[in-house]
Write a protein that holds these residues in place. Sequence first.
Motif, PDB file in Angstrom:
ATOM      1  N   UNK A   1       5.567  -1.271  -0.557  1.00 58.27           N
ATOM      2  CA  UNK A   1       5.179  -0.073   0.192  1.00 58.27           C
ATOM      3  C   UNK A   1       3.710   0.219  -0.064  1.00 58.27           C
ATOM      4  N   UNK A   2       2.964   0.459   1.006  1.00 61.06           N
ATOM      5  CA  UNK A   2       1.539   0.759   0.873  1.00 61.06           C
ATOM      6  C   UNK A   2       1.340   2.117   0.208  1.00 61.06           C
ATOM      7  N   UNK A   3       0.394   2.144  -0.732  1.00 65.78           N
ATOM      8  CA  UNK A   3       0.056   3.403  -1.413  1.00 65.78           C
ATOM      9  C   UNK A   3      -1.397   3.747  -1.128  1.00 65.78           C
ATOM     10  N   UNK A   4      -1.700   4.979  -0.692  1.00 64.36           N
ATOM     11  CA  UNK A   4      -0.785   6.103  -0.461  1.00 64.36           C
ATOM     12  C   UNK A   4      -0.313   6.219   0.987  1.00 64.36           C
ATOM     13  N   UNK A   5      -0.515   5.188   1.777  1.00 65.20           N
ATOM     14  CA  UNK A   5      -0.194   5.284   3.199  1.00 65.20           C
ATOM     15  C   UNK A   5       1.282   5.377   3.523  1.00 65.20           C
ATOM     16  N   UNK A   6       2.159   4.991   2.565  1.00 63.66           N
ATOM     17  CA  UNK A   6       3.606   5.058   2.759  1.00 63.66           C
ATOM     18  C   UNK A   6       4.056   4.240   3.961  1.00 63.66           C
ATOM     19  N   UNK A   7       3.485   3.036   4.085  1.00 61.86           N
ATOM     20  CA  UNK A   7       3.865   2.107   5.148  1.00 61.86           C
ATOM     21  C   UNK A   7       4.551   0.904   4.503  1.00 61.86           C
ATOM     22  N   UNK A   8       5.724   0.549   4.997  1.00 67.15           N
ATOM     23  CA  UNK A   8       6.444  -0.597   4.452  1.00 67.15           C
ATOM     24  C   UNK A   8       5.735  -1.897   4.821  1.00 67.15           C
ATOM     25  N   UNK A   9       5.621  -2.781   3.855  1.00 65.27           N
ATOM     26  CA  UNK A   9       5.010  -4.094   4.088  1.00 65.27           C
ATOM     27  C   UNK A   9       5.967  -5.173   3.609  1.00 65.27           C
ATOM     28  N   UNK A  10       6.281  -6.106   4.480  1.00 68.95           N
ATOM     29  CA  UNK A  10       7.128  -7.231   4.119  1.00 68.95           C
ATOM     30  C   UNK A  10       6.243  -8.454   3.936  1.00 68.95           C
ATOM     31  N   UNK A  11       6.019  -8.824   2.693  1.00 68.71           N
ATOM     32  CA  UNK A  11       5.233 -10.027   2.427  1.00 68.71           C
ATOM     33  C   UNK A  11       6.084 -11.245   2.775  1.00 68.71           C
TER      34      UNK A  11
END
Length: 331
Positions: free
Chosen positions: A156-166
């Motif tokens: 999860x991106x911090x602090x953007x709160x966007x899910x990221x699937x590597x």
Amino acid sequence: MFPGRRQILGLIAIRTPDGMDAQRLSREETMFAVVLSGGGNYGALEAGALEVFLEAGVRPGLWAGTSAGGMNAIMMASDPTVHGARVLQDYWRKARPVPQGGASIFTATRRFAAGMESLFPNESVAEFIQSRLPAGCQTFGDIYRRTRQRAFALAVEYPGNVTRVFGEQPEDRLIDGAMATSALPPYFPPWAVGSLRYMDGAVAANLPVRVAVEYGAEEILAMNIEGTIIHIEGSGIINISAFAVGAMIAQLTVNQVEWARHEGVRVHFLKLDAGPVRSWDFTQADFLIERGRELARTFLAERKGKLPQGPTWNYRMRRLFGGIARPKAWD
């Protein structure tokens, strides 16, 4: 045949909306996936269980995980064999991400007093993981080209709160996926990838079943670690806060599994509990590995060794009539 797929027999003679007959569709290959939850040192449970499933003939084609499960997914996709599971077990035997004993308390206290982002630094963790990544593989695409296995690690991106699937992009680096998915607060700081920073994906989905489904999984073996990984020794507000976070993560897991089953995906749900081992004790890998083996053997015995079992009829009919979304493109 693509790894993780098998033939489905069927003789229904009807036409689908796009003109494909059901007999042809019923023989198409189907995707079996393994989804692994986070759990810190309890990741050794998954390593033990995976050995048993692979010995029993389970052949996944897709791996998805969060935190320790994300690391396990990356390692297993690079060598989806019994030997690969044993190599993973050795990884957990040697893992020591934080100082032990009094040194651990001193480091955490000093960094907390200094107002730092985490109780422990992550440089030594990165060095250890980098040394254990498969030789010759730097990206998720490298693993796919070598084994035709797909791996995904959630952060999860911090602090953007966007899910990221590597792993969504073949050029995603393995070290970034492994470090980002396991950057568990308050233990470790967010992991930087370019101008963005990421933290442990458990705040979004500790058991990322939906990721596997979105990439085509039709049948899933989901291993969920149950233990005290979020528990911090102490009383009062600390334990209450830990309970609240743990309850949130547990509910997110229930939501993931229920969503997949609503979609018609067959989910085999295996609970892995750590017994008496504490979340900070990385010296008990052998015990956890053997416990994982025992739990997997019991799980298979209850199903008379029948794993995989193929997609549910609900899934087959929804797919037949166009009710299943196409898997996300990857290659």
